[in-house]
Design an enzyme around this catalytic site. Structure first.
Site, PDB file in Angstrom:
ATOM      1  N   ALA A 136       0.806  -1.225   0.000  1.00  0.00           N
ATOM      2  CA  ALA A 136       0.000   0.000   0.000  1.00  0.00           C
ATOM      3  C   ALA A 136       0.834   1.267   0.000  1.00  0.00           C
ATOM      4  O   ALA A 136       0.379   2.317  -0.450  1.00  0.00           O
ATOM      5  CB  ALA A 136      -0.943  -0.012   1.206  1.00  0.00           C
ATOM      6  N   GLY A 151       0.190   1.731  -5.105  1.00  0.00           N
ATOM      7  CA  GLY A 151      -0.696   1.900  -3.954  1.00  0.00           C
ATOM      8  C   GLY A 151      -1.121   3.352  -3.800  1.00  0.00           C
ATOM      9  O   GLY A 151      -2.297   3.656  -3.565  1.00  0.00           O
ATOM     10  N   ARG A 196      12.261  -7.660  -9.764  1.00  0.00           N
ATOM     11  CA  ARG A 196      13.492  -8.262 -10.278  1.00  0.00           C
ATOM     12  C   ARG A 196      14.593  -7.203 -10.225  1.00  0.00           C
ATOM     13  O   ARG A 196      14.438  -6.107 -10.747  1.00  0.00           O
ATOM     14  CB  ARG A 196      13.299  -8.712 -11.718  1.00  0.00           C
ATOM     15  N   ASN A 248       4.368  -8.312  -9.943  1.00  0.00           N
ATOM     16  CA  ASN A 248       4.984  -9.229 -10.918  1.00  0.00           C
ATOM     17  C   ASN A 248       5.929 -10.246 -10.292  1.00  0.00           C
ATOM     18  O   ASN A 248       6.510  -9.969  -9.269  1.00  0.00           O
ATOM     19  CB  ASN A 248       5.753  -8.395 -11.944  1.00  0.00           C
ATOM     20  N   ASP A 273      -2.229  -3.799 -20.177  1.00  0.00           N
ATOM     21  CA  ASP A 273      -1.804  -4.147 -21.537  1.00  0.00           C
ATOM     22  C   ASP A 273      -2.963  -3.935 -22.509  1.00  0.00           C
ATOM     23  O   ASP A 273      -2.785  -3.412 -23.619  1.00  0.00           O
ATOM     24  CB  ASP A 273      -1.336  -5.603 -21.574  1.00  0.00           C
ATOM     25  N   HIS A 310       1.483 -11.734 -18.588  1.00  0.00           N
ATOM     26  CA  HIS A 310       1.762 -10.298 -18.470  1.00  0.00           C
ATOM     27  C   HIS A 310       3.280 -10.132 -18.468  1.00  0.00           C
ATOM     28  O   HIS A 310       3.913  -9.983 -17.438  1.00  0.00           O
ATOM     29  CB  HIS A 310       1.162  -9.724 -17.195  1.00  0.00           C
TER      30      HIS A 310
HETATM   31  P1  NDP Z   1       5.051  -0.335  -7.441  1.00  0.00           P
HETATM   32  O1  NDP Z   1       3.920   0.066  -6.584  1.00  0.00           O
HETATM   33  O2  NDP Z   1       5.493   0.572  -8.524  1.00  0.00           O
HETATM   34  O3  NDP Z   1       4.775  -1.762  -8.096  1.00  0.00           O
HETATM   35  C1  NDP Z   1       4.281  -2.843  -7.347  1.00  0.00           C
HETATM   36  C2  NDP Z   1       4.221  -4.101  -8.179  1.00  0.00           C
HETATM   37  O4  NDP Z   1       3.342  -3.927  -9.261  1.00  0.00           O
HETATM   38  C3  NDP Z   1       5.556  -4.514  -8.767  1.00  0.00           C
HETATM   39  O5  NDP Z   1       5.685  -5.916  -8.613  1.00  0.00           O
HETATM   40  C4  NDP Z   1       5.409  -4.150 -10.204  1.00  0.00           C
HETATM   41  O6  NDP Z   1       6.159  -5.018 -11.034  1.00  0.00           O
HETATM   42  C5  NDP Z   1       3.953  -4.443 -10.413  1.00  0.00           C
HETATM   43  N1  NDP Z   1       3.388  -3.976 -11.662  1.00  0.00           N
HETATM   44  C6  NDP Z   1       2.505  -4.681 -12.391  1.00  0.00           C
HETATM   45  N2  NDP Z   1       2.167  -4.058 -13.477  1.00  0.00           N
HETATM   46  C7  NDP Z   1       2.832  -2.918 -13.479  1.00  0.00           C
HETATM   47  C8  NDP Z   1       2.901  -1.856 -14.377  1.00  0.00           C
HETATM   48  N3  NDP Z   1       2.226  -1.870 -15.488  1.00  0.00           N
HETATM   49  N4  NDP Z   1       3.671  -0.821 -14.080  1.00  0.00           N
HETATM   50  C9  NDP Z   1       4.372  -0.813 -12.947  1.00  0.00           C
HETATM   51  N5  NDP Z   1       4.352  -1.807 -12.060  1.00  0.00           N
HETATM   52  C10 NDP Z   1       3.597  -2.859 -12.329  1.00  0.00           C
HETATM   53  O7  NDP Z   1       6.313  -0.688  -6.547  1.00  0.00           O
HETATM   54  P2  NDP Z   1       6.929   0.057  -5.309  1.00  0.00           P
HETATM   55  O8  NDP Z   1       8.297  -0.501  -5.156  1.00  0.00           O
HETATM   56  O9  NDP Z   1       6.687   1.521  -5.368  1.00  0.00           O
HETATM   57  O10 NDP Z   1       6.041  -0.459  -4.106  1.00  0.00           O
HETATM   58  C11 NDP Z   1       5.958  -1.774  -3.723  1.00  0.00           C
HETATM   59  C12 NDP Z   1       5.515  -1.784  -2.291  1.00  0.00           C
HETATM   60  O11 NDP Z   1       5.206  -3.114  -1.961  1.00  0.00           O
HETATM   61  C13 NDP Z   1       6.576  -1.289  -1.312  1.00  0.00           C
HETATM   62  O12 NDP Z   1       5.976  -0.343  -0.472  1.00  0.00           O
HETATM   63  C14 NDP Z   1       6.933  -2.564  -0.532  1.00  0.00           C
HETATM   64  O13 NDP Z   1       7.228  -2.282   0.826  1.00  0.00           O
HETATM   65  C15 NDP Z   1       5.665  -3.340  -0.670  1.00  0.00           C
HETATM   66  N6  NDP Z   1       5.698  -4.775  -0.456  1.00  0.00           N
HETATM   67  C16 NDP Z   1       4.705  -5.261   0.338  1.00  0.00           C
HETATM   68  C17 NDP Z   1       4.599  -6.591   0.590  1.00  0.00           C
HETATM   69  C18 NDP Z   1       3.497  -7.042   1.470  1.00  0.00           C
HETATM   70  O14 NDP Z   1       2.547  -6.309   1.652  1.00  0.00           O
HETATM   71  N7  NDP Z   1       3.593  -8.230   2.042  1.00  0.00           N
HETATM   72  C19 NDP Z   1       5.549  -7.552   0.025  1.00  0.00           C
HETATM   73  C20 NDP Z   1       6.522  -6.958  -0.848  1.00  0.00           C
HETATM   74  C21 NDP Z   1       6.573  -5.601  -1.082  1.00  0.00           C
HETATM   75  P3  NDP Z   1       7.589  -4.625 -11.638  1.00  0.00           P
HETATM   76  O15 NDP Z   1       8.518  -4.555 -10.459  1.00  0.00           O
HETATM   77  O16 NDP Z   1       7.866  -5.741 -12.564  1.00  0.00           O
HETATM   78  O17 NDP Z   1       7.398  -3.307 -12.318  1.00  0.00           O
END
Ligand code: NDP
Length: 327
Positions: A12, A17, A92, A131, A159, A187
């Site tokens: 979030a 988020g 990744r 992802n 997409d 995706h």
């Molecule tokens: P984002 O909010 O930008 O992205 C989150 C995820 O969405 C990534 O896996 C990203 O994949 C994916 N994604 C899917 N489609 C898209 C798209 N079209 N464009 C961009 N992203 C896409 O990442 P942040 O790093 O800003 O935030 C992630 C948050 O998640 C952090 O606050 C972290 O602490 C949290 N987190 C929470 C967990 C939990 O609640 N248990 C576990 C792990 C992380 P991709 O990286 O391939 O772009």
């Protein structure tokens, strides 16, 4: 008046988020008459940032927002949840092997699937955004044996929307003039945006563009749009991803219009040669609160090859997580 719907958002405090929560709270996820309660799940280090976002949500005084809970405990986050948006994932990083990526995400999506199984509401709907979304959804689904498998979906709506936008610009038509477009498969860069079953003004879309443009411009532009956004913006797409998540859930709950369909990654029933159980993108309609795969489409050789390649990638991801003991 209606009881609030519990909506859980993981990750979030992240970028997506931040773009998503305000739209949910304003009524765009479920409709302008549906009150919501938000549950925000974050990892411990990010709970404070999520609290900051929650302060801003409070400051919007949204009439439909009936409460916000913030936790780092998946059990609490999914207890009684009706809609679960799984956004947080392990990205990744450079030099990371696919096996490491899948293992790291298994550590996230397995306990979340278990928590959904244990505590979610009977009508729970799950959308995985993080992802590798299709395979993360498969992992969560495998650990929720008491929840109907069809309730687990992954997002290919961004997409789909990207493909609509590219085609509308090419043909100089409104996005609403384009019907029956499909994203097939994973995706990922192997996804296949299909114009052969799509229609513009009632005629086949693929016949209104040059075949070279379709093959060498349209397909790669849609598939690589995420990288192009990172290149231009210096950060990955977030608002458009959040918008697509809103579209996916809104249509799931409220239905798709007659005479059209959309794209979503749903559990395969074996349709179109996609192995049963894989979570792969299909043309879908939403009826009575369920996504159903559109049947009976003709798949030509050009499409067949590309769908098969993307599905093959999903098979390999599934086999890898099986080998890792994650499903
Ligand atoms: P984002 O909010 O930008 O992205 C989150 C995820 O969405 C990534 O896996 C990203 O994949 C994916 N994604 C899917 N489609 C898209 C798209 N079209 N464009 C961009 N992203 C896409 O990442 P942040 O790093 O800003 O935030 C992630 C948050 O998640 C952090 O606050 C972290 O602490 C949290 N987190 C929470 C967990 C939990 O609640 N248990 C576990 C792990 C992380 P991709 O990286 O391939 O772009």
């Amino acid at each position: 008046t209606q009881a609030p719907v519990n909506v859980t958002v993981t990750g979030a405090a992240g970028q997506i988020g931040y773009a998503l929560l305000f739209r949910i709270a304003s009524g765009q996820l479920l409709g302008a008459d549906t009150p919501v309660k938000l549950r925000l799940l974050e990892i411990p280090q990010a709970v404070k940032a999520a609290e900051g976002t929650a302060m801003e949500l409070d400051d919007c005084a949204f009439p439909l927002l009936k409460g916000i809970d913030i936790t780092d405990d998946a059990k609490k986050a999914f207890d009684g949840t009706n809609v679960a948006l799984l956004v947080g994932a392990r990205p990744r990083t450079k030099g990371m092997e696919r096996g490491d990526l899948l293992a790291a995400n298994g550590g996230i999506f397995k306990p979340q699937g278990e928590a959904i199984n244990a505590g979610a509401a009977d009508d729970v709907r799950v959308l995985v955004v993080g992802n590798p979304a299709n395979t993360n959804a498969l992992i969560a689904q495998a650990h929720a044996p008491d929840v109907p498998a069809e309730r687990f979906t992954a997002m290919t709506r961004l997409d789909h929307n990207r493909a609509l936008s590219q085609l509308s610009a090419k043909l100089g038509v409104a996005v609403t003039d384009i019907k029956k477009l499909t994203i097939w498969g994973n995706h990922s860069a192997t996804q296949y945006p299909d114009l052969f079953n799509a229609e513009v003004g009632g005629k086949v879309a693929a016949e209104q563009v040059e075949q070279e443009w379709l093959k060498d411009t349209f397909i790669p532009t849609v598939a690589k749009r995420g990288a192009a956004i990172i290149e231009a913006r210096g950060a990955s797409s977030a608002a458009s991803a959040a918008n697509a998540a809103i579209d996916h859930v809104y249509d799931w709950v409220n239905g798709t219009p007659e005479g059209d369909w959309t794209s979503a990654a749903v559990v395969s029933d074996g349709s179109y040669g996609v192995p049963e159980g894989l979570i792969s993108s299909f043309p879908v309609v939403s009826r009575n609160g369920r996504y159903e795969i559109v049947q009976g489409l003709e798949i030509g050789e050009f499409s067949r090859e590309r769908i098969d390649a993307s599905v093959q990638e999903l098979i390999e991801e599934r086999d890898a997580v099986k080998q890792l003991g994650l499903i």
